[in-house]
Design an enzyme around this catalytic site. Sequence first.
Site, PDB file in Angstrom:
ATOM      1  N   GLU A   1      38.478  37.644  48.705  1.00 39.77           N
ATOM      2  CA  GLU A   1      38.620  36.425  48.606  1.00 39.77           C
ATOM      3  C   GLU A   1      39.417  36.726  50.331  1.00 39.77           C
ATOM      4  O   GLU A   1      38.313  36.015  51.414  1.00 39.77           O
ATOM      5  CB  GLU A   1      39.089  35.582  47.834  1.00 39.77           C
ATOM      6  CG  GLU A   1      38.858  35.291  46.731  1.00 39.77           C
ATOM      7  CD  GLU A   1      39.274  36.254  45.667  1.00 39.77           C
ATOM      8  OE1 GLU A   1      39.947  35.462  44.624  1.00 39.77           O
ATOM      9  OE2 GLU A   1      38.532  37.236  45.360  1.00 39.77           O
ATOM     10  N   SER A   2      40.037  37.294  50.556  1.00 38.87           N
ATOM     11  CA  SER A   2      40.856  37.671  51.572  1.00 38.87           C
ATOM     12  C   SER A   2      39.714  38.873  52.839  1.00 38.87           C
ATOM     13  O   SER A   2      40.265  37.770  53.328  1.00 38.87           O
ATOM     14  CB  SER A   2      41.684  39.249  51.171  1.00 38.87           C
ATOM     15  OG  SER A   2      40.959  40.177  50.922  1.00 38.87           O
TER      16      SER A   2
END
Length: 503
Positions: A331-332
């Site tokens: 997700e980052s």
Amino acid sequence: MYEIMNADEAIRLIRDGDCICVNSFVGIENPTELHEALYRRYQKMQSPTHLTIVSSAGFGVWDDEHNAEGYIREGAVDKLICGHFGAMMSTKKLVLEDRFEAYNLPLGCISHAIRAQAGGLPGALSKVGLDIFVDPRREGPGINRISIDDSLVKHVEVDGDEFLYYKLPKITIAMIKGTAADRKGNITFDDMFMSGDALSICQAVKANRGKVIVQVDRLVDTPSRPRNAIIPGCLVDAIVVAEPEERNEAYTALTGSFEIPYKEWHTWNEKINDLSQKQRKNNVPANIIGKRAAKELRVDDIVNIGIGIPEMVSRYARKSGMLDMITLTVESGGIGGFPVSGEAFGAMIGAASVYDMANQFDLYDNGGLDICFMGGLEADRYGNINAHRGTGAFAGIGGFANITAKTPTVVFCMTFNAKGLEATQEKGVVTIHKEGEIPKFVENVSSISFSAKRAIENGQKVLYVTERCVFRLTPKGLKLIEVYPGVDMQKDILDRLPFEVEV
């Protein structure tokens, strides 16, 4: 024009009532020196106070005596808006005690709302969140009894289609950690695990006539290559040089400072796991689930694998050789490497690319993944999943809602029950030795993280893989499609469900 300041000087730029946006990801890349300085000032002056803090993925260092925990606990903050509270050890407990307002929005929706503010827009439209807890027609984003702000999420219609409209308070302070600042104040993130929402946060703050404070490891004389300067110096007000935290070789590998070929991913992952404070135990039910779930992978799939039991999928994908034929994401913003777990979750071994977090959620929200593997606390007869809120405990939805909202194939990896479950598998035959005390399949989930109704409307394939069987989502609810060898369908499955399923 930026100024070089120490942390205590920089924190004086923050005023009572400011809305601070922190660029971090769960437990990594927190501007810890800035948080510590804010705490010192609050202890001495009882100011700044009445703060609002926004963070897409949360901010914490897995230690309730450091980072922001102290000044939150002592009353400097009135409102928190976060995607995840997992690394904020005391804060996530205080939330449930009604100590301050706290709101949980999907991580990607906060990220996109920040980007919208950067572009002069008040908020962002999204289909993510419809018919789950954050939808104001259900529970709304408030976590506790005093969190009643109904401006953060609204159900709206545009051109005859329904959306949720996510709107954040105006961000007036940016707190960001970078690697280096050159003599023009340009900020690079070369030694960082990710850059997150850094640029969007700065743009939003400047649009709101606020102040940007950046903590860096060092100053450099040579200007950065233009493409490497994530934050241009013209957007920066204060630069704080702080002694960089010591990182051994294993964590340095996660910055992308040297190439890690696929054949070395496992070795580096083991080195990083050895540094974790949590001892990993051999979890046989999780191994059974991971082995079965990994069979759903196909060559060239773009994939997201959640933390916990779903991590076993990557183990068996590696054993089968499939791991080298798929593209993993986190997700980052990382893509094309191997995501690590534990305290460094959000970092990636051997990433091909690490871009802005909002762009990663563009990929997730538009159905750009082929398959995802997620955990779950509860599943009900309809196929709804609760993955964000347990009894007396709260971590938050994180990127779960964005990842599962439109991905064509969603695989939930969860044990049939918990707390005491014992099972073995020998030569493909599963034996249930002891049942867990807490059922995970319930009549109705206590809070909805994943809407089965939406998944059916979207035409998604949804599987629920356990250590004894596999269910598939149908318009009627759960259907039992696979029973493992050695498992008694009636005794071990049907008799233990509080509802009937199609067989």
